[in-house]
Write a protein that holds these residues in place. Sequence first.
Motif, PDB file in Angstrom:
ATOM      1  N   VAL A  64     -76.496  69.506-109.058  1.00  0.00           N
ATOM      2  CA  VAL A  64     -77.381  69.593-110.799  1.00  0.00           C
ATOM      3  C   VAL A  64     -76.426  68.688-111.670  1.00  0.00           C
ATOM      4  O   VAL A  64     -75.342  68.381-111.661  1.00  0.00           O
ATOM      5  N   SER A  65     -77.548  68.017-112.322  1.00  0.00           N
ATOM      6  CA  SER A  65     -77.520  67.465-112.947  1.00  0.00           C
ATOM      7  C   SER A  65     -77.562  67.573-114.036  1.00  0.00           C
ATOM      8  O   SER A  65     -78.605  67.330-114.805  1.00  0.00           O
ATOM      9  N   THR A  66     -76.900  66.659-115.020  1.00  0.00           N
ATOM     10  CA  THR A  66     -77.987  66.222-116.455  1.00  0.00           C
ATOM     11  C   THR A  66     -78.623  65.022-116.284  1.00  0.00           C
ATOM     12  O   THR A  66     -78.880  64.624-115.471  1.00  0.00           O
ATOM     13  N   CYS A  67     -78.711  64.842-117.848  1.00  0.00           N
ATOM     14  CA  CYS A  67     -80.038  63.540-118.002  1.00  0.00           C
ATOM     15  C   CYS A  67     -78.925  62.249-116.685  1.00  0.00           C
ATOM     16  O   CYS A  67     -79.652  61.010-116.671  1.00  0.00           O
ATOM     17  N   ILE A  68     -77.959  62.160-116.797  1.00  0.00           N
ATOM     18  CA  ILE A  68     -77.383  61.005-116.056  1.00  0.00           C
ATOM     19  C   ILE A  68     -78.122  61.328-114.344  1.00  0.00           C
ATOM     20  O   ILE A  68     -77.780  59.805-114.169  1.00  0.00           O
ATOM     21  N   GLY A  69     -78.073  61.617-114.056  1.00  0.00           N
ATOM     22  CA  GLY A  69     -79.142  61.310-112.148  1.00  0.00           C
ATOM     23  C   GLY A  69     -80.860  60.802-112.891  1.00  0.00           C
ATOM     24  O   GLY A  69     -81.777  61.042-111.815  1.00  0.00           O
ATOM     25  N   GLU A  70     -81.256  61.248-114.111  1.00  0.00           N
ATOM     26  CA  GLU A  70     -82.320  60.647-113.999  1.00  0.00           C
ATOM     27  C   GLU A  70     -83.222  59.483-113.968  1.00  0.00           C
ATOM     28  O   GLU A  70     -83.882  58.755-113.621  1.00  0.00           O
ATOM     29  N   GLU A  71     -82.411  58.576-114.359  1.00  0.00           N
ATOM     30  CA  GLU A  71     -82.249  56.809-113.583  1.00  0.00           C
ATOM     31  C   GLU A  71     -80.919  55.419-113.260  1.00  0.00           C
ATOM     32  O   GLU A  71     -80.126  56.090-113.474  1.00  0.00           O
ATOM     33  N   GLY A  72     -81.417  54.561-112.717  1.00  0.00           N
ATOM     34  CA  GLY A  72     -81.096  53.549-112.199  1.00  0.00           C
ATOM     35  C   GLY A  72     -79.879  54.252-111.344  1.00  0.00           C
ATOM     36  O   GLY A  72     -79.322  53.372-110.655  1.00  0.00           O
ATOM     37  N   LEU A  73     -80.252  55.003-110.527  1.00  0.00           N
ATOM     38  CA  LEU A  73     -79.547  55.537-109.454  1.00  0.00           C
ATOM     39  C   LEU A  73     -79.726  55.423-108.414  1.00  0.00           C
ATOM     40  O   LEU A  73     -80.976  56.096-108.100  1.00  0.00           O
ATOM     41  N   ASP A  74     -79.902  54.875-107.130  1.00  0.00           N
ATOM     42  CA  ASP A  74     -80.137  54.828-105.662  1.00  0.00           C
ATOM     43  C   ASP A  74     -79.834  56.024-104.539  1.00  0.00           C
ATOM     44  O   ASP A  74     -78.427  56.966-104.409  1.00  0.00           O
ATOM     45  N   ILE A  75     -80.530  56.741-105.133  1.00  0.00           N
ATOM     46  CA  ILE A  75     -80.435  58.800-105.098  1.00  0.00           C
ATOM     47  C   ILE A  75     -81.148  58.416-104.180  1.00  0.00           C
ATOM     48  O   ILE A  75     -82.464  57.883-103.379  1.00  0.00           O
ATOM     49  N   CYS A  76     -80.535  58.769-102.401  1.00  0.00           N
ATOM     50  CA  CYS A  76     -81.595  59.264-100.896  1.00  0.00           C
ATOM     51  C   CYS A  76     -82.260  60.481-101.624  1.00  0.00           C
ATOM     52  O   CYS A  76     -82.578  60.821-102.013  1.00  0.00           O
ATOM     53  N   GLU A  77     -83.691  60.480-100.355  1.00  0.00           N
ATOM     54  CA  GLU A  77     -84.592  61.479-100.135  1.00  0.00           C
ATOM     55  C   GLU A  77     -84.125  63.042-100.431  1.00  0.00           C
ATOM     56  O   GLU A  77     -83.261  63.673 -99.962  1.00  0.00           O
ATOM     57  N   VAL A  78     -85.037  62.832-102.034  1.00  0.00           N
ATOM     58  CA  VAL A  78     -84.557  63.999-102.175  1.00  0.00           C
ATOM     59  C   VAL A  78     -86.164  65.204-102.035  1.00  0.00           C
ATOM     60  O   VAL A  78     -87.021  64.481-102.549  1.00  0.00           O
ATOM     61  N   ASP A  79     -85.939  66.375-101.258  1.00  0.00           N
ATOM     62  CA  ASP A  79     -87.311  66.838-101.229  1.00  0.00           C
ATOM     63  C   ASP A  79     -87.820  68.309-102.347  1.00  0.00           C
ATOM     64  O   ASP A  79     -89.223  68.351-102.010  1.00  0.00           O
ATOM     65  N   LEU A  80     -86.808  68.307-102.994  1.00  0.00           N
ATOM     66  CA  LEU A  80     -86.264  68.948-103.886  1.00  0.00           C
ATOM     67  C   LEU A  80     -86.901  69.241-105.396  1.00  0.00           C
ATOM     68  O   LEU A  80     -85.389  68.827-105.389  1.00  0.00           O
ATOM     69  N   ILE A  81     -87.164  69.346-106.657  1.00  0.00           N
ATOM     70  CA  ILE A  81     -86.825  68.903-108.136  1.00  0.00           C
ATOM     71  C   ILE A  81     -87.032  69.995-108.741  1.00  0.00           C
ATOM     72  O   ILE A  81     -88.192  70.680-108.666  1.00  0.00           O
ATOM     73  N   VAL A  82     -85.325  70.792-109.145  1.00  0.00           N
ATOM     74  CA  VAL A  82     -86.226  71.626-109.858  1.00  0.00           C
ATOM     75  C   VAL A  82     -85.447  71.402-111.773  1.00  0.00           C
ATOM     76  O   VAL A  82     -84.804  70.863-111.581  1.00  0.00           O
ATOM     77  N   HIS A  83     -86.610  71.694-112.768  1.00  0.00           N
ATOM     78  CA  HIS A  83     -86.619  71.335-113.649  1.00  0.00           C
ATOM     79  C   HIS A  83     -85.791  73.041-114.166  1.00  0.00           C
ATOM     80  O   HIS A  83     -86.739  74.216-114.755  1.00  0.00           O
ATOM     81  N   LEU A  84     -84.482  72.840-114.351  1.00  0.00           N
ATOM     82  CA  LEU A  84     -84.321  74.491-115.377  1.00  0.00           C
ATOM     83  C   LEU A  84     -84.535  74.551-117.150  1.00  0.00           C
ATOM     84  O   LEU A  84     -84.605  75.943-117.073  1.00  0.00           O
ATOM     85  N   GLU A  85     -84.530  73.275-117.722  1.00  0.00           N
ATOM     86  CA  GLU A  85     -85.379  73.830-119.097  1.00  0.00           C
ATOM     87  C   GLU A  85     -86.331  73.209-119.398  1.00  0.00           C
ATOM     88  O   GLU A  85     -86.610  71.600-118.167  1.00  0.00           O
ATOM     89  N   ALA A  86     -87.735  72.892-119.892  1.00  0.00           N
ATOM     90  CA  ALA A  86     -88.793  72.070-120.557  1.00  0.00           C
ATOM     91  C   ALA A  86     -88.178  70.939-121.411  1.00  0.00           C
ATOM     92  O   ALA A  86     -86.971  70.897-121.523  1.00  0.00           O
ATOM     93  N   THR A  87     -88.550  69.918-120.938  1.00  0.00           N
ATOM     94  CA  THR A  87     -88.602  68.371-121.581  1.00  0.00           C
ATOM     95  C   THR A  87     -90.265  68.307-121.729  1.00  0.00           C
ATOM     96  O   THR A  87     -90.667  68.145-121.668  1.00  0.00           O
ATOM     97  N   SER A  88     -89.934  67.660-123.655  1.00  0.00           N
ATOM     98  CA  SER A  88     -91.292  67.796-123.533  1.00  0.00           C
ATOM     99  C   SER A  88     -90.886  65.528-124.406  1.00  0.00           C
ATOM    100  O   SER A  88     -92.002  65.570-124.082  1.00  0.00           O
ATOM    101  N   SER A  89     -90.066  65.353-123.753  1.00  0.00           N
ATOM    102  CA  SER A  89     -90.387  63.569-123.402  1.00  0.00           C
ATOM    103  C   SER A  89     -90.448  63.116-121.636  1.00  0.00           C
ATOM    104  O   SER A  89     -90.149  63.282-120.551  1.00  0.00           O
ATOM    105  N   PRO A  90     -91.905  62.702-122.228  1.00  0.00           N
ATOM    106  CA  PRO A  90     -92.951  62.466-120.802  1.00  0.00           C
ATOM    107  C   PRO A  90     -91.644  61.624-120.069  1.00  0.00           C
ATOM    108  O   PRO A  90     -91.912  61.676-118.493  1.00  0.00           O
ATOM    109  N   ILE A  91     -91.195  60.625-120.671  1.00  0.00           N
ATOM    110  CA  ILE A  91     -90.124  59.662-119.729  1.00  0.00           C
ATOM    111  C   ILE A  91     -89.246  59.918-119.152  1.00  0.00           C
ATOM    112  O   ILE A  91     -89.214  59.883-117.956  1.00  0.00           O
TER     113      ILE A  91
END
Length: 136
Positions: A64-91
Amino acid sequence: RVMIFTDTRDAVDETVASLSSIQEIKVRAFIGQAGSRNGGKGLKQSEQLDVLNLLREGEINVVVSTCIGEEGLDICEVDLIVHLEATSSPIRSIQRTGRTGRRREGRVVYLLTKGVEERAVQAAENKSKQLRKFLK
């Protein structure tokens, strides 16, 4: 493997606490280094790396991550992404969604309330499409 994104550390803590009661789910928080406004401590860089290694090795199956998990990390194979809130930022939406489907097909789920959040996600998706067309 699942990555859940939320906007606040409080929501990370609540989500981790809720999921910890389910036997099949081995969950950890993934937050930044800085302390929070209410006195909570962040994760040191070494602790962040430990969480990613536990996920990579299969010792945990949900992060369970804040924005720290969004970029620049070597994260292994993830099968499912869950967004608990909406973000209006396309990036931010692209970065979060990009955590899945790298080596095999993955899924993305948005948990939204009707109205404002639905419109925010739709706006982000439209902007994302425009960005992708522009970058081609």
